[in-house]
Write a protein that holds these residues in place. Sequence first.
Motif, PDB file in Angstrom:
ATOM      1  N   ALA A 198       0.785  -1.148   0.119  1.00 29.90           N
ATOM      2  CA  ALA A 198       0.012  -0.014   0.107  1.00 29.90           C
ATOM      3  C   ALA A 198       0.775   1.210   0.091  1.00 29.90           C
ATOM      4  O   ALA A 198       0.719   2.207  -0.646  1.00 29.90           O
ATOM      5  CB  ALA A 198      -0.963  -0.114   1.192  1.00 29.90           C
ATOM      6  N   LYS A 199       2.035   1.320   0.803  1.00 26.62           N
ATOM      7  CA  LYS A 199       2.862   2.429   0.719  1.00 26.62           C
ATOM      8  C   LYS A 199       3.557   2.693  -0.646  1.00 26.62           C
ATOM      9  O   LYS A 199       3.624   3.899  -0.900  1.00 26.62           O
ATOM     10  CB  LYS A 199       4.129   2.092   1.995  1.00 26.62           C
ATOM     11  N   ARG A 200       3.851   1.781  -1.296  1.00 31.68           N
ATOM     12  CA  ARG A 200       4.524   1.872  -2.517  1.00 31.68           C
ATOM     13  C   ARG A 200       3.261   2.277  -3.529  1.00 31.68           C
ATOM     14  O   ARG A 200       3.642   3.122  -4.483  1.00 31.68           O
ATOM     15  CB  ARG A 200       4.773   0.366  -3.120  1.00 31.68           C
ATOM     16  N   MET A 201       1.984   2.047  -3.194  1.00 33.88           N
ATOM     17  CA  MET A 201       1.048   3.000  -4.028  1.00 33.88           C
ATOM     18  C   MET A 201       0.809   4.340  -3.711  1.00 33.88           C
ATOM     19  O   MET A 201      -0.301   4.836  -4.220  1.00 33.88           O
ATOM     20  CB  MET A 201      -0.145   1.909  -4.099  1.00 33.88           C
ATOM     21  N   GLY A 202       1.249   4.492  -2.515  1.00 32.05           N
ATOM     22  CA  GLY A 202       1.028   6.018  -2.210  1.00 32.05           C
ATOM     23  C   GLY A 202      -0.352   6.052  -1.232  1.00 32.05           C
ATOM     24  O   GLY A 202      -1.321   6.906  -0.953  1.00 32.05           O
ATOM     25  N   CYS A 203      -0.635   4.530  -0.614  1.00 29.73           N
ATOM     26  CA  CYS A 203      -1.739   4.537   0.100  1.00 29.73           C
ATOM     27  C   CYS A 203      -1.422   3.940   1.766  1.00 29.73           C
ATOM     28  O   CYS A 203      -0.213   3.884   1.868  1.00 29.73           O
ATOM     29  CB  CYS A 203      -2.714   3.322  -0.722  1.00 29.73           C
ATOM     30  N   THR A 204      -2.500   3.921   2.133  1.00 29.60           N
ATOM     31  CA  THR A 204      -2.553   3.358   3.786  1.00 29.60           C
ATOM     32  C   THR A 204      -3.797   2.125   3.851  1.00 29.60           C
ATOM     33  O   THR A 204      -4.706   2.214   3.016  1.00 29.60           O
ATOM     34  CB  THR A 204      -2.585   4.088   4.728  1.00 29.60           C
ATOM     35  N   VAL A 205      -3.637   1.399   4.801  1.00 28.39           N
ATOM     36  CA  VAL A 205      -4.762   0.359   4.834  1.00 28.39           C
ATOM     37  C   VAL A 205      -5.534   0.728   6.021  1.00 28.39           C
ATOM     38  O   VAL A 205      -5.128   0.881   7.158  1.00 28.39           O
ATOM     39  CB  VAL A 205      -4.148  -1.192   4.855  1.00 28.39           C
ATOM     40  N   LYS A 206      -7.074   0.770   5.933  1.00 22.48           N
ATOM     41  CA  LYS A 206      -7.936   1.016   6.926  1.00 22.48           C
ATOM     42  C   LYS A 206      -9.086  -0.065   7.039  1.00 22.48           C
ATOM     43  O   LYS A 206      -9.330  -0.695   5.643  1.00 22.48           O
ATOM     44  CB  LYS A 206      -8.467   2.328   6.794  1.00 22.48           C
ATOM     45  N   LEU A 207      -9.696  -0.278   8.160  1.00 19.14           N
ATOM     46  CA  LEU A 207     -10.738  -0.944   8.124  1.00 19.14           C
ATOM     47  C   LEU A 207     -11.991  -0.047   7.891  1.00 19.14           C
ATOM     48  O   LEU A 207     -12.327   0.682   8.612  1.00 19.14           O
ATOM     49  CB  LEU A 207     -11.022  -1.969   9.355  1.00 19.14           C
ATOM     50  N   LEU A 208     -12.659  -0.120   6.765  1.00 20.17           N
ATOM     51  CA  LEU A 208     -13.713   0.824   6.266  1.00 20.17           C
ATOM     52  C   LEU A 208     -15.224   0.168   6.467  1.00 20.17           C
ATOM     53  O   LEU A 208     -15.379  -0.954   5.959  1.00 20.17           O
ATOM     54  CB  LEU A 208     -13.663   1.328   4.929  1.00 20.17           C
TER      55      LEU A 208
ATOM     56  N   PRO B 110      -5.925   6.125  -0.416  1.00 16.69           N
ATOM     57  CA  PRO B 110      -4.819   7.070  -0.909  1.00 16.69           C
ATOM     58  C   PRO B 110      -4.395   8.047   0.416  1.00 16.69           C
ATOM     59  O   PRO B 110      -5.134   8.479   1.201  1.00 16.69           O
ATOM     60  CB  PRO B 110      -5.255   8.042  -2.163  1.00 16.69           C
ATOM     61  N   LEU B 111      -3.198   8.118   0.534  1.00 17.06           N
ATOM     62  CA  LEU B 111      -2.775   8.959   1.558  1.00 17.06           C
ATOM     63  C   LEU B 111      -3.315  10.381   1.562  1.00 17.06           C
ATOM     64  O   LEU B 111      -3.148  11.203   2.455  1.00 17.06           O
ATOM     65  CB  LEU B 111      -1.207   9.146   1.510  1.00 17.06           C
ATOM     66  N   SER B 112      -3.661  10.974   0.474  1.00 16.46           N
ATOM     67  CA  SER B 112      -4.424  12.202   0.293  1.00 16.46           C
ATOM     68  C   SER B 112      -5.855  12.278   0.745  1.00 16.46           C
ATOM     69  O   SER B 112      -6.225  13.551   0.903  1.00 16.46           O
ATOM     70  CB  SER B 112      -4.514  12.425  -1.381  1.00 16.46           C
ATOM     71  N   HIS B 113      -6.402  11.017   0.912  1.00 15.62           N
ATOM     72  CA  HIS B 113      -7.565  11.167   1.437  1.00 15.62           C
ATOM     73  C   HIS B 113      -7.809  11.371   2.916  1.00 15.62           C
ATOM     74  O   HIS B 113      -6.933  10.944   3.717  1.00 15.62           O
ATOM     75  CB  HIS B 113      -8.277   9.762   1.304  1.00 15.62           C
TER      76      HIS B 113
ATOM     77  N   SER C 203      -5.327  10.063   7.121  1.00 21.75           N
ATOM     78  CA  SER C 203      -4.809  10.594   8.578  1.00 21.75           C
ATOM     79  C   SER C 203      -5.445  10.524   9.955  1.00 21.75           C
ATOM     80  O   SER C 203      -4.720  10.746  10.994  1.00 21.75           O
ATOM     81  CB  SER C 203      -4.941  11.923   8.189  1.00 21.75           C
ATOM     82  N   VAL C 204      -6.590   9.550   9.983  1.00 27.18           N
ATOM     83  CA  VAL C 204      -7.025   9.201  11.011  1.00 27.18           C
ATOM     84  C   VAL C 204      -6.187   8.119  11.866  1.00 27.18           C
ATOM     85  O   VAL C 204      -6.106   7.076  11.322  1.00 27.18           O
ATOM     86  CB  VAL C 204      -8.627   8.497  10.691  1.00 27.18           C
TER      87      VAL C 204
END
Length: 423
Positions: free
Chosen positions: A217-227, A249-252, A256-257
Motif C-alpha cells: 500500500a505504501k508503494r502505491m501511496g496508500c494506507t490500509v484501513k478497515l472501512l 490514498p494518503l491524500s484522502h 490521517s485518522v
Amino acid sequence: MTTHADDLAARIGAPVELAGIAVRRPGRVREGVPAELVTTDATALVKRGDIDVVVEVIGGIEPARSLITTSFDHGASVVSANKALVAQEGAALHAAAERRGADLYYEAAVAGAIPLVRPLRESLAGDKVNRVLGIVNGTTNFILDRMDGSGAGYSEALDEATALGYAEADPTADVEGFDAAAKAAILAGIAFHTRVTLDDVHREGITEVTAADIASAKRMGCTVKLLAICERAADGRSVTARVHPAMIPLSHPLASVREAYNAVFVEADAAGQLMFYGPGAGGSPTASAVLGDLVAACRNKLAGATGPGESAYSRLPVSPMGDVITRYHISLDVADKPGVLAQVATVFAEHGVSIDTVRQQGKDGEASLVVVTHRASDAALSATVEALRRLDTVRDVASIMRVEGEERPGNGPAETHQRVSGE
C-alpha cells in the motif's frame, strides 16, 4: 449524572432523578452511587411504572431486548448503546416504542461521542444521502496504524493494542469486523430510509492483513484501513453495506485518522461531503453520547411528544457484495518463467477485469506479481481469482484487497492509465 445534575435540569427543564441501577455484581465498589439504588433484578426495575427513561448499556441480544420492550410496555423511553441489538432488531424495537408512544435513542451505539446518528436522522432529513464511508472501530484502526507506522505484524500490533486497553481479551468482535458491521447496518438503515440488518452487511476483518500488504500500500501511496461503506446504487434502486480492509490514498482525509479514533464521511446531494471525527469508544465518549440522548428523551417526555422513529419508507433492496464495483489489489506467487505474466493477463481479460498496473519481482525460480485493477464488480473479480488459482503457474493468491477512496467529488472515479513495470 449526579455530578452535573443542575446543568442537566437546566437543559431539560426539570430535575432528573436516578431511580435505580441494575448490575450483575452488587458487591463491587461504585464511587458516588448510593448502595440503596443498586439491584440485581433488572426486570423488576424496568417494571416499576414510575420511571421515565431507561438507559441500557448491557450489550448483546438478551436480556437487553426483553428489558427494553418491557420498559416500553411500562411507559419508559429507552436510551441504548447496544449496537448489536439495534442492528439486528431495530425494526421490532422501533415498532414497540411507537406502539407505546415512547422514544428509542442510540447515538452511543455508533462512533462513541461523535454525533452521527442524530445528524443523519434529523439534520439531513431533508437531503438525499448517497454514501457513508468511514472508520468506525477504534481497535482495528489502532492495530492498522501501528502496522503502518512501525512495520509490525498483525499479532504484534494486536498485543500492543491489548496491553494498552484498546483491545478486549477476546478481540473477535473488533478484528473480525462484527462491531463495524453492526454500525454499518445502523448507518445504512438511517441514511437510506430502508431496513438493513447485520445479516445484510458483507463483513471481512483484518486478521489476514500482513506487513507485506501494508508495504505494498505504501508503494502505491496508500494506507490500509478497515472501512464501513454504505452506498446507494447509481440508479437509486438498491443499496449496499460492507465492512472490509481497504487501501486508501494518503491524500484522502481518512488516511490521517490515527490510533483509536473514528471518522465518517457522509455524502449527500445538497450538503455535499461532511466529515465527522472524534474518539469512537471509551467510557467518557460513550457517556457523553448517552447523556445527549437522555436529555432529548427527557425533553420529549416533558413536551408529551416523541422524537423521530424508524424511517424505512424507501424499502430498498440490499444488493449482494457481487454487485459492488471498485478497484482491487491482488498479490500472486507465481513461477518465475517466461509467459506467466501473459497467462495472468489473459485470465483477467477473459473475466472482464481490466488491469491498471502490474509489478513483478523474481528470484531463484520464484516470483511475485502485484496486480492493481481498474474498477470491476466483486463478482467478476472473484471469478478471476478462482481462475487464477487453477493455473499451474500460480502457486498462491497471497492477498486480495480493495482500493477505495479515489473518487473525485462530482466527477466519478479518478482517471487511471494502464502501466506495467518489472523489478
